[in-house]
Design a protein around this motif. Structure first.
Motif, PDB file in Angstrom:
ATOM      1  N   ASP A   9       7.980 -22.348  -5.882  1.00 16.90           N
ATOM      2  CA  ASP A   9       8.403 -23.608  -5.537  1.00 16.90           C
ATOM      3  C   ASP A   9       9.123 -23.754  -4.007  1.00 16.90           C
ATOM      4  O   ASP A   9       8.537 -24.588  -3.198  1.00 16.90           O
ATOM      5  N   SER A  10       9.580 -22.731  -3.515  1.00 17.35           N
ATOM      6  CA  SER A  10      10.211 -22.736  -2.229  1.00 17.35           C
ATOM      7  C   SER A  10       8.787 -22.813  -1.128  1.00 17.35           C
ATOM      8  O   SER A  10       9.133 -23.361  -0.058  1.00 17.35           O
ATOM      9  N   ALA A  11       7.917 -21.977  -1.528  1.00 21.21           N
ATOM     10  CA  ALA A  11       6.577 -22.009  -0.331  1.00 21.21           C
ATOM     11  C   ALA A  11       5.902 -23.065  -0.678  1.00 21.21           C
ATOM     12  O   ALA A  11       5.166 -23.824   0.488  1.00 21.21           O
ATOM     13  N   GLY A  12       5.741 -23.971  -1.901  1.00 18.31           N
ATOM     14  CA  GLY A  12       4.939 -25.202  -1.888  1.00 18.31           C
ATOM     15  C   GLY A  12       3.638 -25.130  -1.771  1.00 18.31           C
ATOM     16  O   GLY A  12       3.050 -26.255  -0.931  1.00 18.31           O
ATOM     17  N   ASN A  13       3.013 -24.209  -2.079  1.00 17.26           N
ATOM     18  CA  ASN A  13       1.503 -23.891  -1.636  1.00 17.26           C
ATOM     19  C   ASN A  13       0.525 -24.445  -2.485  1.00 17.26           C
ATOM     20  O   ASN A  13      -0.792 -24.205  -2.653  1.00 17.26           O
ATOM     21  N   THR A  14       0.807 -25.284  -3.610  1.00 14.97           N
ATOM     22  CA  THR A  14      -0.089 -25.360  -4.634  1.00 14.97           C
ATOM     23  C   THR A  14      -1.285 -26.411  -3.966  1.00 14.97           C
ATOM     24  O   THR A  14      -2.386 -26.284  -4.636  1.00 14.97           O
ATOM     25  N   PRO A  15      -1.184 -27.373  -3.020  1.00 14.98           N
ATOM     26  CA  PRO A  15      -2.261 -28.023  -2.718  1.00 14.98           C
ATOM     27  C   PRO A  15      -3.511 -26.937  -1.855  1.00 14.98           C
ATOM     28  O   PRO A  15      -4.490 -27.315  -1.961  1.00 14.98           O
ATOM     29  N   ILE A  16      -2.887 -26.070  -1.331  1.00 10.96           N
ATOM     30  CA  ILE A  16      -3.967 -24.925  -0.635  1.00 10.96           C
ATOM     31  C   ILE A  16      -4.742 -24.389  -1.738  1.00 10.96           C
ATOM     32  O   ILE A  16      -5.770 -24.226  -1.756  1.00 10.96           O
ATOM     33  N   LEU A  17      -3.976 -23.958  -2.702  1.00  7.46           N
ATOM     34  CA  LEU A  17      -4.619 -23.250  -3.961  1.00  7.46           C
ATOM     35  C   LEU A  17      -5.417 -24.091  -4.595  1.00  7.46           C
ATOM     36  O   LEU A  17      -6.822 -23.902  -5.153  1.00  7.46           O
ATOM     37  N   ALA A  18      -4.961 -25.130  -4.720  1.00  8.29           N
ATOM     38  CA  ALA A  18      -5.824 -26.322  -5.724  1.00  8.29           C
ATOM     39  C   ALA A  18      -7.240 -26.709  -5.049  1.00  8.29           C
ATOM     40  O   ALA A  18      -8.313 -26.781  -5.565  1.00  8.29           O
ATOM     41  N   ALA A  19      -6.926 -26.760  -3.642  1.00  6.98           N
ATOM     42  CA  ALA A  19      -8.516 -26.968  -2.726  1.00  6.98           C
ATOM     43  C   ALA A  19      -9.280 -25.862  -2.648  1.00  6.98           C
ATOM     44  O   ALA A  19     -10.435 -26.177  -2.853  1.00  6.98           O
ATOM     45  N   LYS A  20      -8.829 -24.625  -2.720  1.00  7.66           N
ATOM     46  CA  LYS A  20      -9.452 -23.458  -2.900  1.00  7.66           C
ATOM     47  C   LYS A  20     -10.313 -23.464  -4.286  1.00  7.66           C
ATOM     48  O   LYS A  20     -11.451 -23.304  -4.527  1.00  7.66           O
ATOM     49  N   ILE A  21      -9.684 -23.787  -5.443  1.00  5.17           N
ATOM     50  CA  ILE A  21     -10.189 -23.778  -6.383  1.00  5.17           C
ATOM     51  C   ILE A  21     -11.389 -24.776  -6.795  1.00  5.17           C
ATOM     52  O   ILE A  21     -12.411 -24.537  -7.444  1.00  5.17           O
ATOM     53  N   PRO A  68     -18.866 -33.075  -7.567  1.00  9.76           N
ATOM     54  CA  PRO A  68     -17.618 -33.604  -6.871  1.00  9.76           C
ATOM     55  C   PRO A  68     -16.787 -34.587  -7.753  1.00  9.76           C
ATOM     56  O   PRO A  68     -15.401 -34.375  -7.850  1.00  9.76           O
ATOM     57  N   PRO A  69     -17.383 -35.608  -8.322  1.00 11.27           N
ATOM     58  CA  PRO A  69     -16.335 -36.477  -8.912  1.00 11.27           C
ATOM     59  C   PRO A  69     -15.745 -35.795  -9.959  1.00 11.27           C
ATOM     60  O   PRO A  69     -14.774 -36.347 -10.879  1.00 11.27           O
ATOM     61  N   ASP A  70     -16.206 -34.620 -10.954  1.00  8.08           N
ATOM     62  CA  ASP A  70     -15.728 -34.166 -11.722  1.00  8.08           C
ATOM     63  C   ASP A  70     -14.642 -32.997 -11.310  1.00  8.08           C
ATOM     64  O   ASP A  70     -14.158 -32.260 -12.484  1.00  8.08           O
ATOM     65  N   VAL A  71     -14.490 -32.920 -10.137  1.00 10.83           N
ATOM     66  CA  VAL A  71     -13.358 -31.879  -9.598  1.00 10.83           C
ATOM     67  C   VAL A  71     -12.403 -32.691  -8.878  1.00 10.83           C
ATOM     68  O   VAL A  71     -12.601 -33.087  -7.648  1.00 10.83           O
ATOM     69  N   LEU A  72     -11.290 -32.937  -9.527  1.00 15.04           N
ATOM     70  CA  LEU A  72     -10.278 -33.577  -8.729  1.00 15.04           C
ATOM     71  C   LEU A  72      -8.959 -32.770  -8.305  1.00 15.04           C
ATOM     72  O   LEU A  72      -8.369 -31.968  -9.214  1.00 15.04           O
ATOM     73  N   VAL A  73      -8.580 -32.901  -7.058  1.00  9.64           N
ATOM     74  CA  VAL A  73      -7.208 -32.613  -6.608  1.00  9.64           C
ATOM     75  C   VAL A  73      -6.252 -33.554  -6.448  1.00  9.64           C
ATOM     76  O   VAL A  73      -6.642 -34.199  -5.700  1.00  9.64           O
ATOM     77  N   ILE A  74      -5.550 -33.621  -7.524  1.00  7.00           N
ATOM     78  CA  ILE A  74      -4.577 -34.987  -7.428  1.00  7.00           C
ATOM     79  C   ILE A  74      -2.951 -34.633  -7.958  1.00  7.00           C
ATOM     80  O   ILE A  74      -2.896 -33.336  -8.444  1.00  7.00           O
ATOM     81  N   GLY A  75      -2.076 -35.353  -7.934  1.00  2.00           N
ATOM     82  CA  GLY A  75      -0.873 -35.176  -8.175  1.00  2.00           C
ATOM     83  C   GLY A  75       0.326 -36.434  -7.566  1.00  2.00           C
ATOM     84  O   GLY A  75      -0.250 -37.342  -7.258  1.00  2.00           O
ATOM     85  N   HIS A  76       1.269 -36.214  -8.257  1.00  2.00           N
ATOM     86  CA  HIS A  76       2.395 -37.478  -8.244  1.00  2.00           C
ATOM     87  C   HIS A  76       3.072 -37.336  -6.876  1.00  2.00           C
ATOM     88  O   HIS A  76       3.652 -38.340  -6.364  1.00  2.00           O
ATOM     89  N   ASP A  77       2.648 -36.142  -6.017  1.00  4.63           N
ATOM     90  CA  ASP A  77       3.554 -35.953  -4.936  1.00  4.63           C
ATOM     91  C   ASP A  77       2.681 -34.917  -4.177  1.00  4.63           C
ATOM     92  O   ASP A  77       2.144 -33.982  -4.428  1.00  4.63           O
TER      93      ASP A  77
END
Ligand SMILES: [Zn+2]
Length: 462
Positions: free
Chosen positions: A41-53, A64-73
């Protein structure tokens, strides 16, 4: 014996063996990538990892439409991906894992927690056990099934969430705001259940189908106080202490549901002697003597069979030379899923047996109905467990803690926790130092998932 069969199997087909080692390499490479992005939580890198995945899935052939990187924040990003099935009119299956990890400090560990290491048959690093092994297994199997051109009889949806260890907002947002993306007939969660070893020998395979509810109370006595040189019998600390003492000697009544009854019945198969007999007597007849013996034997057995409440904090008084005007205790309860907060509060009031002790709820519990033990889900899984680890029982489990599965169950989708990773009963390192998972156990669980997904989404053989 099993190893011998496996060796014969590989010898019979070298191309299968080659395929197998390619898959192992892929699993390991994905696992390394996940561990080496610090998603605490302190590093907050889930967007970086989500993009790699997401990039990896698209490179493996997902549209691409079947692979989404999304979130509430923007700080917390999830991956939601879909492996398309034949349109057979069946609702999808949701596959769950989380990308975030609990913070790990370098100085607490024997080595860098965010460097993936393989030592003496274990993979080490923060998240190896909770829950990046699970996430890697899902990703690797999505890629494997895609490359094979496998078409399940329904869509498979993978949801990798970003904040399971903290607020759980990510999964709640998906359930509430993006329901159509993750809507499913049921979910399989890599973050619960699992295999148990005793001294390296498999003894049980757990499937989590229920979670207890969390509810905290404040117990408070107020008093007009006075000078400590003139004590009176009516003392806030004494009154609260006596009430807590009565609570400490009290046990809530046994309250079993389909999942916990199944837990004791199936666990009896792995136990011997008195313990096995007590488990059956409890599950079949709610035998009070058996309940007492099992509770004394294991805090876990005790927690599975009933609601529990325990004092966890204490505060009181304001000066060394004054009678206390306030004494307060925090009492944390874990409710079995069909228990009710009002009835627990009434029980506490009755047990502390002092109207001067005011009891109020500190929070509202999130209800979590147990998932039904559906034969169409559990039978194929049990058959696969029997074939893979002969002779060990499959045990339905009610977690005493909570995962993202709570919110999905709450949204009306049954959830089954099937990590399939074996570990020693007395060596769980999730959230702790030098977290690890067995190399054999990780790849074994991945193969299990591959076979399980096929068993659940292939037409029955004639
Ligand atoms: Zn977890």
């Amino acid at each position: 014996m099993r190893t011998a069969f496996a060796v014969l199997g590989f010898a019979a087909s070298t191309s299968l063996a080659a395929q197998d080692s390619d898959q192992r390499r892929l699993e390991r490479e994905i696992f390394r990538e996940l561990i080496e992005v610090n998603t605490s939580d302190s590093a907050g890198n889930t967007p970086i990892l989500a993009a790699k995945i997401a990039d990896r899935l698209k490179a493996a052939g997902f549209d691409p439409p079947d692979v989404l990187v999304i979130g509430h924040d923007p700080r917390y990003q999830n991956v939601v991906a879909r492996l398309r099935g034949r349109a057979a009119g069946k609702k999808p299956i949701l596959l769950m894992a989380h990308l975030d990890v609990v913070d790990a400090r370098r100085e607490d560990w024997s080595f860098d927690p965010y460097q993936f290491r393989e030592v003496d048959g274990y993979y080490y690093g923060r998240g190896t056990s909770d829950n990046k092994a699970g996430a890697s297994i899902l990703i690797a199997n999505f890629i494997r099934l895609k490359k094979e051109g496998y078409q399940p009889d329904r869509d498979l949806i993978m949801a990798l969430t970003a904040d399971e260890e903290t607020s759980g907002d990510a999964i709640q947002w998906l359930v509430r705001e993006r329901r159509q993306l993750i809507d499913a007939e049921y979910a399989l969660n890599t973050d619960a259940g699992g295999g148990a070893y005793q001294n390296g020998k498999p003894i049980a395979f757990a499937i989590q189908a229920s979670e207890k509810m969390f509810l905290t109370f404040q117990l408070e006595v107020r008093n007009k106080g006075g000078h400590s040189s003139l004590p009176v019998p009516d003392n806030a600390i004494y009154r609260l202490s006596r009430g807590l003492d009565r609570l400490g000697r009290f046990s809530f009544p046994v309250r079993l549901n389909e999942v916990s009854r199944g837990f004791f019945l199936r666990s009896a198969e792995a136990e011997k002697g008195q313990t096995a007999a007590d488990m059956r007597a409890l599950a079949l007849r709610r035998d009070p003597v058996a309940a007492r013996r099992l509770s004394a034997q294991s805090p876990y057995f005790n927690s599975v069979m009933r609601t529990t409440c325990v004092a966890t904090r204490l505060f009181g008084g304001h000066a060394d030379n004054a009678l206390p005007q306030l004494a307060r205790a925090t009492v944390n309860c874990r409710l079995v899923p069909d228990d009710h907060p009002d009835s627990v509060r009434a029980t506490l009031q009755r047990v502390v047996a002092d109207s001067a002790i005011a009891i109020r709820e500190q929070d509202q519990p999130t209800p979590s109905p147990p998932s039904p033990l559906r034969a169409d889900v559990l039978q194929p899984i049990e058959a696969l467990v029997r074939a893979t680890w002969p002779g060990i029982p499959v045990i339905p489990e009610m977690s005493t803690g909570a995962t993202d599965g709570l919110h999905v169950r709450n949204g009306g989708i049954p959830v089954y926790g099937v990590s399939a990773i074996f570990e020693e009963l007395n060596d769980t390192r999730a959230h702790g130092r030098d977290e690890r998972v067995g190399v054999k156990e990780f790849h074994g669980a991945s193969t299990f998932w591959y076979q399980m997904l096929k068993a659940l989404t292939s037409p029955p053989k004639a």
